[in-house]
Scaffold this active site. Structure first.
Site, PDB file in Angstrom:
ATOM      1  N   GLY A  15       0.842  -1.198   0.000  1.00  0.00           N
ATOM      2  CA  GLY A  15       0.000   0.000   0.000  1.00  0.00           C
ATOM      3  C   GLY A  15       0.874   1.244   0.000  1.00  0.00           C
ATOM      4  N   THR A  22       3.020  -0.648   8.417  1.00  0.00           N
ATOM      5  CA  THR A  22       3.867  -0.902   9.594  1.00  0.00           C
ATOM      6  C   THR A  22       3.025  -0.922  10.866  1.00  0.00           C
ATOM      7  OG1 THR A  22       5.786   0.090   8.521  1.00  0.00           O
ATOM      8  CG2 THR A  22       5.850  -0.038  10.920  1.00  0.00           C
ATOM      9  N   SER A  89       5.891  -1.860  -2.210  1.00  0.00           N
ATOM     10  CA  SER A  89       5.858  -2.816  -3.331  1.00  0.00           C
ATOM     11  C   SER A  89       4.787  -2.453  -4.360  1.00  0.00           C
ATOM     12  CB  SER A  89       5.663  -4.256  -2.825  1.00  0.00           C
ATOM     13  OG  SER A  89       4.638  -4.375  -1.865  1.00  0.00           O
TER      14      SER A  89
HETATM   15  N1  LIG Z   1      -6.924   2.123  10.750  1.00  0.00           N
HETATM   16  C1  LIG Z   1      -5.632   2.447  10.703  1.00  0.00           C
HETATM   17  N2  LIG Z   1      -4.717   1.505  10.408  1.00  0.00           N
HETATM   18  C2  LIG Z   1      -3.397   1.804  10.345  1.00  0.00           C
HETATM   19  N3  LIG Z   1      -2.893   3.048  10.565  1.00  0.00           N
HETATM   20  C3  LIG Z   1      -3.765   4.028  10.873  1.00  0.00           C
HETATM   21  C4  LIG Z   1      -5.158   3.777  10.946  1.00  0.00           C
HETATM   22  N4  LIG Z   1      -5.781   4.935  11.244  1.00  0.00           N
HETATM   23  C5  LIG Z   1      -4.825   5.858  11.362  1.00  0.00           C
HETATM   24  N5  LIG Z   1      -3.599   5.331  11.147  1.00  0.00           N
HETATM   25  C6  LIG Z   1      -2.333   6.076  11.211  1.00  0.00           C
HETATM   26  O1  LIG Z   1      -1.777   6.108   9.899  1.00  0.00           O
HETATM   27  C7  LIG Z   1      -0.358   6.120   9.970  1.00  0.00           C
HETATM   28  C8  LIG Z   1       0.179   4.946   9.160  1.00  0.00           C
HETATM   29  O2  LIG Z   1       1.587   5.007   9.141  1.00  0.00           O
HETATM   30  P1  LIG Z   1       2.513   3.757   8.860  1.00  0.00           P
HETATM   31  O3  LIG Z   1       3.910   4.184   9.184  1.00  0.00           O
HETATM   32  O4  LIG Z   1       1.992   2.546   9.528  1.00  0.00           O
HETATM   33  O5  LIG Z   1       2.332   3.595   7.272  1.00  0.00           O
HETATM   34  P2  LIG Z   1       3.146   2.675   6.267  1.00  0.00           P
HETATM   35  O6  LIG Z   1       2.124   2.123   5.344  1.00  0.00           O
HETATM   36  O7  LIG Z   1       4.013   1.742   6.996  1.00  0.00           O
HETATM   37  O8  LIG Z   1       4.004   3.756   5.474  1.00  0.00           O
HETATM   38  P3  LIG Z   1       5.497   3.629   4.825  1.00  0.00           P
HETATM   39  O9  LIG Z   1       5.331   2.919   3.523  1.00  0.00           O
HETATM   40  O10 LIG Z   1       5.931   5.035   4.636  1.00  0.00           O
HETATM   41  O11 LIG Z   1       6.355   2.893   5.790  1.00  0.00           O
HETATM   42  C9  LIG Z   1       0.014   6.026  11.447  1.00  0.00           C
HETATM   43  O12 LIG Z   1       0.265   7.330  11.942  1.00  0.00           O
HETATM   44  C10 LIG Z   1      -1.253   5.432  12.071  1.00  0.00           C
HETATM   45  O13 LIG Z   1      -1.394   5.804  13.425  1.00  0.00           O
HETATM   46 MG   LIG Z   2       6.051   1.484   7.090  1.00  0.00          MG
END
Ligand SMILES: Nc1ncnc2c1ncn2[C@@H]1O[C@H](COP(=O)(O)OP(=O)(O)OP(=O)(O)O)[C@@H](O)[C@H]1O
Ligand SMILES: [Mg+2]
Length: 184
Positions: A15, A22, A89
């Protein structure tokens, strides 16, 4: 804690940046550890500081990044380790490549609209990407190919982290990928 019997599998979180890959993987990891599972979490950020620190974000380097991660996920999953892998990805072909190489590949589409991810801007990267300061930023100046038929589709703008984690746990339990929770 005694280890329990379970097969190897790869939960592959894909995503946009900031979609929640994460966050969900970390919360899920805690739950699965409580059940005494063997698992390893692989995350784009940490992998890119080590195993693939020589790589950038061009198409060619993204190919190599996923290729190396695929190799690791293959070794772990075939030895009955549960792998939680969080990588943007963006290419279908890469994800299909991991599917072909690993044991019990489960694609989890962590989905949130670009506007929401940009509003969250967890790492301040979208601001820079929209300002043209970062090249090859997925969703802004680089493509993201959404999964066509993911095993699990999560909408993080519509459900809480706990709800998403619970949905994944139920999915895994129903298919006997993970042992039932021991309550005693
Ligand atoms: N339902 C939800 N599920 C996951 N994260 C959420 C949700 N609602 C709000 N958030 C917030 O969205 C953000 C998601 O960030 P995260 O670092 O997990 O994204 P990521 O997909 O790992 O991004 P990256 O590819 O940059 O590592 C966090 O600040 C989290 O608290
Ligand atoms: Mg991440």
């Amino acid at each position: 804690m005694n280890m329990v019997e379970h097969p190897g599998f790869v939960l592959w979180f894909t995503g946009l940046s900031g979609a929640g890959k994460t966050t969900i993987a970390v919360a899920l990891e805690a739950q699965l550890r409580e059940r005494g599972m063997r698992l390893e979490r692989l995350d784009g950020d940490t992998v890119r500081q080590g195993l693939t620190r020589d790589l950038g974000f061009s198409k060619e380097d993204r190919d190599k990044n996923i290729e190396r991660v695929t190799f690791v996920a293959k070794l772990l999953s075939r030895n009955n380790v549960a792998v939680l892998a969080s990588f943007i990805s963006p290419y279908i072909a890469h994800r299909d490549g991991v599917r072909a190489e690993t044991t019990h590949f489960i694609e989890v589409f962590v989905d949130a609209p670009l506007e929401i991810c940009a509003q969250r801007d967890v790492k301040g990267m979208y601001k820079k990407a929209f300002a043209g300061e970062i090249k090859n930023f997925t969703g802004v100046s680089d493509p993201y190919e959404p999964p066509i038929n993911p095993e699990i589709h999560i909408h993080t703008d519509q459900e809480t982290v706990d709800e998403s984690v619970q949905r994944i746990v139920t999915w895994l339990e129903e298919r006997q990928y993970i042992p039932a929770k021991v309550t005693a």
